[in-house]
Structure formats: structure tokens, C-alpha cells
Design a protein around this motif. Structure first.
Motif, PDB file in Angstrom:
ATOM      1  N   ASN A 137       0.840  -1.193   0.000  1.00 58.37           N
ATOM      2  CA  ASN A 137       0.000   0.000   0.000  1.00 58.37           C
ATOM      3  C   ASN A 137       0.877   1.246   0.000  1.00 58.37           C
ATOM      4  OD1 ASN A 137      -2.281  -1.558   0.038  1.00 58.37           O
ATOM      5  ND2 ASN A 137      -2.686  -1.297   2.209  1.00 58.37           N
ATOM      6  N   GLY A 138       0.447   2.240  -0.707  1.00 59.29           N
ATOM      7  CA  GLY A 138       1.244   3.456  -0.801  1.00 59.29           C
ATOM      8  C   GLY A 138       0.367   4.685  -0.785  1.00 59.29           C
ATOM      9  N   PRO A 139       1.013   5.859  -0.883  1.00 62.03           N
ATOM     10  CA  PRO A 139       2.446   6.057  -1.104  1.00 62.03           C
ATOM     11  C   PRO A 139       3.279   5.591   0.083  1.00 62.03           C
ATOM     12  CG  PRO A 139       1.368   8.139  -0.637  1.00 62.03           C
ATOM     13  CD  PRO A 139       0.283   7.139  -0.773  1.00 62.03           C
ATOM     14  N   GLN A 140       4.501   5.125  -0.232  1.00 63.90           N
ATOM     15  CA  GLN A 140       5.351   4.528   0.789  1.00 63.90           C
ATOM     16  C   GLN A 140       6.393   5.497   1.335  1.00 63.90           C
ATOM     17  OE1 GLN A 140       6.639   0.408  -0.229  1.00 63.90           O
ATOM     18  NE2 GLN A 140       5.445   0.699  -2.094  1.00 63.90           N
ATOM     19  N   GLY A 141       6.427   6.722   0.814  1.00 62.43           N
ATOM     20  CA  GLY A 141       7.303   7.733   1.374  1.00 62.43           C
ATOM     21  C   GLY A 141       8.725   7.709   0.857  1.00 62.43           C
ATOM     22  N   PHE A 142       8.930   7.257  -0.392  1.00 62.01           N
ATOM     23  CA  PHE A 142      10.281   7.247  -0.951  1.00 62.01           C
ATOM     24  C   PHE A 142      10.768   8.655  -1.290  1.00 62.01           C
ATOM     25  CE2 PHE A 142       8.831   2.893  -2.126  1.00 62.01           C
ATOM     26  CZ  PHE A 142       9.748   2.202  -1.356  1.00 62.01           C
ATOM     27  N   GLY A 143       9.848   9.586  -1.470  1.00 64.52           N
ATOM     28  CA  GLY A 143      10.236  10.959  -1.768  1.00 64.52           C
ATOM     29  C   GLY A 143       9.758  11.405  -3.130  1.00 64.52           C
ATOM     30  N   ALA A 144       9.757  12.719  -3.333  1.00 64.13           N
ATOM     31  CA  ALA A 144       9.284  13.290  -4.599  1.00 64.13           C
ATOM     32  C   ALA A 144      10.264  12.971  -5.718  1.00 64.13           C
ATOM     33  CB  ALA A 144       9.125  14.798  -4.452  1.00 64.13           C
ATOM     34  N   GLY A 145       9.747  12.416  -6.805  1.00 62.62           N
ATOM     35  CA  GLY A 145      10.589  12.040  -7.940  1.00 62.62           C
ATOM     36  C   GLY A 145      10.582  13.083  -9.031  1.00 62.62           C
ATOM     37  N   ASP A 146      10.962  14.301  -8.723  1.00 66.99           N
ATOM     38  CA  ASP A 146      10.910  15.390  -9.700  1.00 66.99           C
ATOM     39  C   ASP A 146      12.081  15.280 -10.681  1.00 66.99           C
ATOM     40  OD1 ASP A 146      10.509  17.675 -11.117  1.00 66.99           O
ATOM     41  OD2 ASP A 146      11.026  19.049  -9.478  1.00 66.99           O
ATOM     42  N   ARG A 147      11.778  15.114 -11.962  1.00 68.68           N
ATOM     43  CA  ARG A 147      12.805  15.094 -13.006  1.00 68.68           C
ATOM     44  C   ARG A 147      12.518  16.148 -14.065  1.00 68.68           C
ATOM     45  NH1 ARG A 147      13.379   8.465 -13.804  1.00 68.68           N
ATOM     46  NH2 ARG A 147      13.280   7.982 -11.557  1.00 68.68           N
ATOM     47  N   SER A 148      11.815  17.198 -13.671  1.00 69.42           N
ATOM     48  CA  SER A 148      11.396  18.227 -14.629  1.00 69.42           C
ATOM     49  C   SER A 148      12.584  18.965 -15.243  1.00 69.42           C
ATOM     50  CB  SER A 148      10.453  19.229 -13.947  1.00 69.42           C
ATOM     51  OG  SER A 148      11.073  19.828 -12.821  1.00 69.42           O
ATOM     52  N   ASP A 149      13.708  19.012 -14.528  1.00 70.61           N
ATOM     53  CA  ASP A 149      14.885  19.705 -15.042  1.00 70.61           C
ATOM     54  C   ASP A 149      15.924  18.752 -15.615  1.00 70.61           C
ATOM     55  OD1 ASP A 149      13.827  22.166 -14.273  1.00 70.61           O
ATOM     56  OD2 ASP A 149      14.693  22.028 -12.259  1.00 70.61           O
ATOM     57  N   VAL A 150      15.565  17.480 -15.775  1.00 72.26           N
ATOM     58  CA  VAL A 150      16.516  16.475 -16.259  1.00 72.26           C
ATOM     59  C   VAL A 150      16.330  16.295 -17.767  1.00 72.26           C
ATOM     60  CG1 VAL A 150      17.336  14.106 -16.053  1.00 72.26           C
ATOM     61  CG2 VAL A 150      16.448  15.299 -14.037  1.00 72.26           C
ATOM     62  N   LYS A 151      17.409  16.431 -18.506  1.00 69.99           N
ATOM     63  CA  LYS A 151      17.348  16.290 -19.961  1.00 69.99           C
ATOM     64  C   LYS A 151      16.794  14.915 -20.346  1.00 69.99           C
ATOM     65  CE  LYS A 151      20.267  16.061 -24.083  1.00 69.99           C
ATOM     66  NZ  LYS A 151      21.647  16.079 -24.603  1.00 69.99           N
ATOM     67  N   GLY A 152      15.829  14.926 -21.269  1.00 74.20           N
ATOM     68  CA  GLY A 152      15.324  13.684 -21.829  1.00 74.20           C
ATOM     69  C   GLY A 152      14.072  13.141 -21.186  1.00 74.20           C
ATOM     70  N   PHE A 153      13.716  13.607 -19.974  1.00 73.40           N
ATOM     71  CA  PHE A 153      12.575  13.039 -19.261  1.00 73.40           C
ATOM     72  C   PHE A 153      11.322  13.897 -19.425  1.00 73.40           C
ATOM     73  CE2 PHE A 153      15.912  10.704 -17.211  1.00 73.40           C
ATOM     74  CZ  PHE A 153      15.336   9.496 -16.838  1.00 73.40           C
ATOM     75  N   LYS A 154      10.210  13.238 -19.749  1.00 83.66           N
ATOM     76  CA  LYS A 154       8.911  13.892 -19.839  1.00 83.66           C
ATOM     77  C   LYS A 154       7.939  13.141 -18.939  1.00 83.66           C
ATOM     78  CE  LYS A 154       5.115  14.840 -23.073  1.00 83.66           C
ATOM     79  NZ  LYS A 154       4.626  14.657 -24.466  1.00 83.66           N
ATOM     80  N   LEU A 155       7.342  13.843 -17.963  1.00 85.65           N
ATOM     81  CA  LEU A 155       6.408  13.211 -17.040  1.00 85.65           C
ATOM     82  C   LEU A 155       5.134  12.796 -17.774  1.00 85.65           C
ATOM     83  CD1 LEU A 155       5.899  12.547 -13.987  1.00 85.65           C
ATOM     84  CD2 LEU A 155       4.717  14.753 -13.857  1.00 85.65           C
ATOM     85  N   VAL A 156       4.769  11.501 -17.680  1.00 84.93           N
ATOM     86  CA  VAL A 156       3.572  11.007 -18.360  1.00 84.93           C
ATOM     87  C   VAL A 156       2.604  10.307 -17.403  1.00 84.93           C
ATOM     88  CG1 VAL A 156       4.609  10.798 -20.649  1.00 84.93           C
ATOM     89  CG2 VAL A 156       4.844   8.898 -19.021  1.00 84.93           C
ATOM     90  N   LEU A 157       3.026  10.116 -16.146  1.00 87.47           N
ATOM     91  CA  LEU A 157       2.161   9.454 -15.164  1.00 87.47           C
ATOM     92  C   LEU A 157       2.483  10.007 -13.786  1.00 87.47           C
ATOM     93  CD1 LEU A 157       0.036   7.082 -14.882  1.00 87.47           C
ATOM     94  CD2 LEU A 157       1.980   5.668 -14.175  1.00 87.47           C
ATOM     95  N   ASP A 158       1.459  10.467 -13.088  1.00 91.49           N
ATOM     96  CA  ASP A 158       1.624  10.986 -11.723  1.00 91.49           C
ATOM     97  C   ASP A 158       0.393  10.581 -10.928  1.00 91.49           C
ATOM     98  OD1 ASP A 158       2.228  12.309  -9.409  1.00 91.49           O
ATOM     99  OD2 ASP A 158       2.367  14.314 -10.297  1.00 91.49           O
ATOM    100  N   LYS A 159       0.499   9.450 -10.259  1.00 92.67           N
ATOM    101  CA  LYS A 159      -0.596   8.884  -9.490  1.00 92.67           C
ATOM    102  C   LYS A 159      -0.191   8.784  -8.013  1.00 92.67           C
ATOM    103  CE  LYS A 159      -3.300   8.339 -13.048  1.00 92.67           C
ATOM    104  NZ  LYS A 159      -4.543   9.137 -13.187  1.00 92.67           N
TER     105      LYS A 159
END
Length: 239
Positions: A137-159
């Protein structure tokens, strides 16, 4: 409390807790009398990886073929490698016709909400999916996975329990440096070689082909397309 009272209380407790969280009660048979199984036990859902966090399955449906009735009670992510039109039958809900589009992502919010369905490939080509269940069961508290400033990554799922990004790299191109905080899964659409550079670790070269899937451990990475064709993949991370 007398013996009969204690017996009745025990029976009530078993039935109650099995319905609210200690188990997921689902019918043993569908309306046509065919058996109902857990998704992991459905023969066309091939379990290719399993950890304490995720269960990754390759689903293959030939034209005209249907799954068994199967029960889902875990959040899951389904990546359509090659899609098709499908018939979706439910227990307790109306049947529907839909299209699994190639490249599409489907998130199933089944954490604590069991559902039983059966899928038929009504198209003329193979229906190929990579799906994974989130076992805790989650969220499990691994932390925010923000990659908005990382070259090549486009966010397509945020649940509530999982992130997903789409990445496309030309031969020789690299992503920016990024940190994976929770356990992850990578699904490859296209490409033949990945060079994975992990901080404080040896560089890993991974030969790939279309529809490969890999587990990803937490850490800091750079991904380089070390192959001769475009590299296209989705990467998912638990929250």
C-alpha cells in the motif's frame, strides 16, 4: 460469553476481516461457471520479475484469444507495447469494448478495491503488454521524484503510488543526471543498447530489444543510448 456466543463471534470476525483488509474475498467462479484466479496465476500474464515491492508481468494475447477471469486488488501500471481492440468483461459491471493503444499507459487504482475482469483480443494482431503490480500500500514515502529539469525526461504518469516518465534518446545522446528514490521499472519500446552510469558504481552496458523490461534500484544515474538506433523507453518509480 457462552460457548455459542464465542463461536458466533469468531465466525463473524473471520468474515468481517476477510472483507475489509486481511484478505480479498472474490468469487471463485465467473457468471459462466469458469474459474476466477489471481492476476499472477492467469496463464497469459507471465511473471518475469518479482520483488517485495513489485510484480512485473509480460501479457501476450493473440487475436481472438481471451484471458481467464482474473482478480486485481493491487495498484498496477500497464504499458501497451503493441495494442489492439479488446472486449472487457467484468463481474458486477457491464461489458465494454475498448482499444488498447500502442504506447498508452493505463493505471489501475485497485489498492483496497478488488475487481474481476476478463479480456479478449478482438483485433487481428498480437496484443503485447508489460504490466506491474505494486505489492505494498502506498504512497510509501520514498520521496518526490521530480525530473522536470533532467534532460530527456517527460512526465507522463503521476498517481498517488507511482510516477512515470517517457524518454527518447538519439544514438550517443545521454540524459542528465537524475536520482531514483524508490524502486522502479523500465520498459523499452525501442533500442538495442543502454549504457547506465550509476554514481559510485561501475558502468553497466545492457543489450536490449523492443519490449524488454528491467528493475531499477534507487541511486543516481545517467543513461546513454549506446546503440545504433533511437532509444525509447518509459521509466516508473514508486512513491
Amino acid at each position: 460469553m457462552n460457548a455459542n456466543g464465542r463461536y458466533s463471534f469468531i465466525i463473524f470476525s473471520i468474515l468481517y476481516f476477510s472483507s475489509v483488509g486481511y484478505g480479498y474475498a472474490f468469487p471463485s467462479k465467473g457468471p459462466d461457471g469458469e474459474p476466477v484466479v489471481e492476476t499472477k496465476d492467469e496463464p497469459l500474464h507471465h511473471v518475469i520479475y518479482e520483488t517485495k515491492d513489485v510484480r512485473v508481468m509480460r501479457v501476450l494475447l493473440l487475436p481472438g484469444v481471451r484471458t481467464m477471469w482474473h482478480e486485481q486488488h493491487l495498484d498496477y501500471v500497464n504499458t501497451h507495447i503493441s495494442g489492439s481492440p479488446v472486449k472487457v468483461e467484468y463481474i458486477g459491471q457491464p461489458m465494454k469494448y475498448a482499444v488498447m493503444e500502442t504506447g498508452h499507459i493505463r493505471f489501475g487504482p485497485h489498492q483496497g478495491k478488488s475487481e474481476v475482469d476478463r479480456i479478449t483480443n478482438t483485433g487481428t494482431t498480437l496484443n503485447h503488454q508489460i504490466a506491474f503490480e505494486i505489492k505494498k500500500n502506498g504512497p510509501q514515502g520514498f520521496g518526490a521524484g521530480d525530473r522536470s529539469d533532467v534532460k530527456g525526461f517527460k512526465l507522463v504518469l503521476d498517481k498517488p503510488t507511482v510516477y512515470g516518465w517517457h524518454v527518447e534518446l538519439k544514438p550517443g545522446e545521454s540524459t542528465g543526471v537524475y536520482t531514483v528514490k524508490g524502486p522502479g521499472v523500465r520498459v523499452v519500446f525501442k533500442g538495442n543498447r543502454i549504457i547506465s552510469t550509476k554514481k559510485n558504481s561501475a558502468v553497466t552496458q545492457i543489450k536490449t530489444q523492443d519490449a524488454d523490461a528491467f528493475l531499477i534500484d534507487p541511486g543516481t544515474y545517467i543513461i546513454t543510448n549506446g546503440g545504433s538506433e533511437d532509444l525509447v523507453f518509459n521509466e516508473y518509480e514508486l512513491k
